[in-house]
Enzyme design. Structure first.
Site, PDB file in Angstrom:
ATOM      1  N   GLU A   1      -9.598 -11.136  -7.403  1.00  0.00           N
ATOM      2  CA  GLU A   1      -8.690  -9.991  -7.208  1.00  0.00           C
ATOM      3  C   GLU A   1      -7.471 -10.076  -8.130  1.00  0.00           C
ATOM      4  O   GLU A   1      -6.995  -9.054  -8.636  1.00  0.00           O
ATOM      5  CB  GLU A   1      -8.263  -9.911  -5.736  1.00  0.00           C
ATOM      6  CG  GLU A   1      -9.424  -9.531  -4.816  1.00  0.00           C
ATOM      7  CD  GLU A   1      -9.038  -9.479  -3.354  1.00  0.00           C
ATOM      8  OE1 GLU A   1      -9.907  -9.135  -2.534  1.00  0.00           O
ATOM      9  OE2 GLU A   1      -7.869  -9.784  -3.017  1.00  0.00           O
TER      10      GLU A   1
ATOM     11  N   HIS B   1      -2.261  -5.440   1.600  1.00  0.00           N
ATOM     12  CA  HIS B   1      -3.545  -6.131   1.421  1.00  0.00           C
ATOM     13  C   HIS B   1      -3.253  -7.584   1.074  1.00  0.00           C
ATOM     14  O   HIS B   1      -2.291  -7.874   0.369  1.00  0.00           O
ATOM     15  CB  HIS B   1      -4.337  -5.515   0.253  1.00  0.00           C
ATOM     16  CG  HIS B   1      -5.495  -6.380  -0.177  1.00  0.00           C
ATOM     17  ND1 HIS B   1      -6.715  -6.327   0.431  1.00  0.00           N
ATOM     18  CD2 HIS B   1      -5.576  -7.371  -1.129  1.00  0.00           C
ATOM     19  CE1 HIS B   1      -7.517  -7.232  -0.127  1.00  0.00           C
ATOM     20  NE2 HIS B   1      -6.852  -7.876  -1.073  1.00  0.00           N
TER      21      HIS B   1
ATOM     22  N   LYS C   1       0.820  -1.215   0.000  1.00  0.00           N
ATOM     23  CA  LYS C   1       0.000   0.000   0.000  1.00  0.00           C
ATOM     24  C   LYS C   1       0.860   1.274   0.000  1.00  0.00           C
ATOM     25  O   LYS C   1       2.066   1.228   0.271  1.00  0.00           O
ATOM     26  CB  LYS C   1      -0.938  -0.037   1.217  1.00  0.00           C
ATOM     27  CG  LYS C   1      -1.978  -1.172   1.144  1.00  0.00           C
ATOM     28  CD  LYS C   1      -2.934  -1.114   2.332  1.00  0.00           C
ATOM     29  CE  LYS C   1      -3.994  -2.210   2.256  1.00  0.00           C
ATOM     30  NZ  LYS C   1      -4.943  -2.139   3.402  1.00  0.00           N
TER      31      LYS C   1
ATOM     32  N   ARG D   1      -2.169 -14.284   4.878  1.00  0.00           N
ATOM     33  CA  ARG D   1      -2.904 -13.589   5.951  1.00  0.00           C
ATOM     34  C   ARG D   1      -2.112 -13.660   7.266  1.00  0.00           C
ATOM     35  O   ARG D   1      -2.065 -12.689   8.024  1.00  0.00           O
ATOM     36  CB  ARG D   1      -4.308 -14.195   6.144  1.00  0.00           C
ATOM     37  CG  ARG D   1      -5.278 -14.012   4.971  1.00  0.00           C
ATOM     38  CD  ARG D   1      -5.715 -12.593   4.721  1.00  0.00           C
ATOM     39  NE  ARG D   1      -6.360 -11.951   5.844  1.00  0.00           N
ATOM     40  CZ  ARG D   1      -7.032 -10.790   5.764  1.00  0.00           C
ATOM     41  NH1 ARG D   1      -7.161 -10.169   4.577  1.00  0.00           N
ATOM     42  NH2 ARG D   1      -7.566 -10.238   6.818  1.00  0.00           N
TER      43      ARG D   1
ATOM     44  N   PHE E   1     -15.572   4.059   6.779  1.00  0.00           N
ATOM     45  CA  PHE E   1     -14.234   4.492   6.392  1.00  0.00           C
ATOM     46  C   PHE E   1     -13.967   4.351   4.890  1.00  0.00           C
ATOM     47  O   PHE E   1     -12.844   4.586   4.440  1.00  0.00           O
ATOM     48  CB  PHE E   1     -13.177   3.718   7.190  1.00  0.00           C
ATOM     49  CG  PHE E   1     -13.248   2.223   7.048  1.00  0.00           C
ATOM     50  CD1 PHE E   1     -12.716   1.576   5.944  1.00  0.00           C
ATOM     51  CD2 PHE E   1     -13.841   1.448   8.040  1.00  0.00           C
ATOM     52  CE1 PHE E   1     -12.778   0.199   5.813  1.00  0.00           C
ATOM     53  CE2 PHE E   1     -13.906   0.068   7.920  1.00  0.00           C
ATOM     54  CZ  PHE E   1     -13.373  -0.561   6.805  1.00  0.00           C
TER      55      PHE E   1
ATOM     56  N   THR F   1      -5.432  -6.735  10.947  1.00  0.00           N
ATOM     57  CA  THR F   1      -5.739  -5.470  10.263  1.00  0.00           C
ATOM     58  C   THR F   1      -5.202  -4.280  11.052  1.00  0.00           C
ATOM     59  O   THR F   1      -4.594  -3.367  10.486  1.00  0.00           O
ATOM     60  CB  THR F   1      -7.268  -5.325  10.093  1.00  0.00           C
ATOM     61  OG1 THR F   1      -7.763  -6.506   9.467  1.00  0.00           O
ATOM     62  CG2 THR F   1      -7.619  -4.105   9.263  1.00  0.00           C
TER      63      THR F   1
ATOM     64  N   ARG G   1       2.551  -6.282   9.229  1.00  0.00           N
ATOM     65  CA  ARG G   1       1.857  -5.127   9.821  1.00  0.00           C
ATOM     66  C   ARG G   1       2.456  -4.736  11.162  1.00  0.00           C
ATOM     67  O   ARG G   1       2.537  -3.542  11.485  1.00  0.00           O
ATOM     68  CB  ARG G   1       0.360  -5.422   9.898  1.00  0.00           C
ATOM     69  CG  ARG G   1      -0.315  -5.296   8.518  1.00  0.00           C
ATOM     70  CD  ARG G   1      -1.683  -5.870   8.487  1.00  0.00           C
ATOM     71  NE  ARG G   1      -2.435  -5.464   7.289  1.00  0.00           N
ATOM     72  CZ  ARG G   1      -3.616  -5.985   6.953  1.00  0.00           C
ATOM     73  NH1 ARG G   1      -4.170  -6.926   7.700  1.00  0.00           N
ATOM     74  NH2 ARG G   1      -4.239  -5.564   5.876  1.00  0.00           N
TER      75      ARG G   1
ATOM     76  N   TYR H   1     -12.349  -2.203  -3.667  1.00  0.00           N
ATOM     77  CA  TYR H   1     -12.876  -2.262  -2.302  1.00  0.00           C
ATOM     78  C   TYR H   1     -14.407  -2.133  -2.259  1.00  0.00           C
ATOM     79  O   TYR H   1     -14.960  -1.783  -1.207  1.00  0.00           O
ATOM     80  CB  TYR H   1     -12.230  -1.179  -1.435  1.00  0.00           C
ATOM     81  CG  TYR H   1     -10.872  -1.566  -0.875  1.00  0.00           C
ATOM     82  CD1 TYR H   1     -10.713  -2.707  -0.083  1.00  0.00           C
ATOM     83  CD2 TYR H   1      -9.750  -0.787  -1.105  1.00  0.00           C
ATOM     84  CE1 TYR H   1      -9.481  -3.058   0.445  1.00  0.00           C
ATOM     85  CE2 TYR H   1      -8.506  -1.136  -0.582  1.00  0.00           C
ATOM     86  CZ  TYR H   1      -8.375  -2.274   0.198  1.00  0.00           C
ATOM     87  OH  TYR H   1      -7.156  -2.619   0.722  1.00  0.00           O
TER      88      TYR H   1
ATOM     89  N   ASN I   1      -1.949   0.321   6.732  1.00  0.00           N
ATOM     90  CA  ASN I   1      -1.413  -0.918   7.311  1.00  0.00           C
ATOM     91  C   ASN I   1      -0.578  -1.724   6.317  1.00  0.00           C
ATOM     92  O   ASN I   1      -0.450  -2.933   6.438  1.00  0.00           O
ATOM     93  CB  ASN I   1      -2.541  -1.739   7.942  1.00  0.00           C
ATOM     94  CG  ASN I   1      -3.612  -2.121   6.947  1.00  0.00           C
ATOM     95  OD1 ASN I   1      -3.477  -1.868   5.756  1.00  0.00           O
ATOM     96  ND2 ASN I   1      -4.674  -2.744   7.428  1.00  0.00           N
TER      97      ASN I   1
END
Ligand code: GDP
Ligand code: MG
Length: 140
Positions: free
Chosen positions: A128, A117, A11, A87, A59, A93, A104, A51, A114
């Site tokens: 995706e 993704h 990100k 993950r 948010f 998160t 993270r 998203y 964070n």
């Protein structure tokens, strides 16, 4: 366990701090292979589409603004149990809840910024990956 593919996004908070290589090292040390990768500036429409599942969340607008605030690196990762493995490697998160050693925990700035993704299911991973990559861009 089966060999799977999952979608990763490094990100804007992480690309801004020049952390792509450090994050890729964590990914590779976890046994995942980066089988496709490109650095892109998402358009607002691309970020909103990606998203869309979150569009009713409070948010959503901030999240889209954040995702277009700088370049991202989109990646397809391949390996045993890749969806769940990534993950785990990402961590929770909210970095305040992330385990030691996770991406993270090490790098995230906040629950929003964070750093990464990762797809949350094999079904979503396929959707995706196809959102960003043509089959010919993925070289296993
Ligand atoms: P993930 O699957 O762990 O990335 O988390 P989610 O799918 O629940 O949320 C998607 C992304 O929205 C997160 O990675 C964060 O960047 C952002 N996000 C999640 N929760 C919040 C929140 O409470 N506030 C803000 N500003 N952003 C959030
Ligand atoms: Mg998610």
């Amino acid at each position: 366990m089966a060999v799977e593919r999952t979608l990763s996004i490094i990100k804007p908070d992480a690309t801004r701090r020049n952390l792509t290589g450090k994050i890729n090292a964590v990914i590779e040390e976890a046994g995942l292979r980066i089988v496709a990768q490109k650095r892109v500036a998402l358009t607002r429409a691309q970020a909103e589409g990606f998203y869309a599942v979150h569009k009713e969340r409070s948010f959503f607008g901030e999240l889209v603004d954040f995702m277009i605030s700088g370049p991202v690196v989109v990646q397809a990762l391949e390996g045993e149990n890749a969806v769940a493995t990534y993950r785990e490697v990402m961590g929770a998160t909210n970095p305040a809840n992330a385990e030691e050693g996770t991406i993270r925990k090490q790098f995230a700035e906040s629950i929003e910024a964070n750093s990464v993704h990762g797809s949350d299911s094999l079904e979503n991973a396929a959707i995706e990956i196809a959102y960003f990559f043509a089959q010919t861009e993925i070289v296993g």
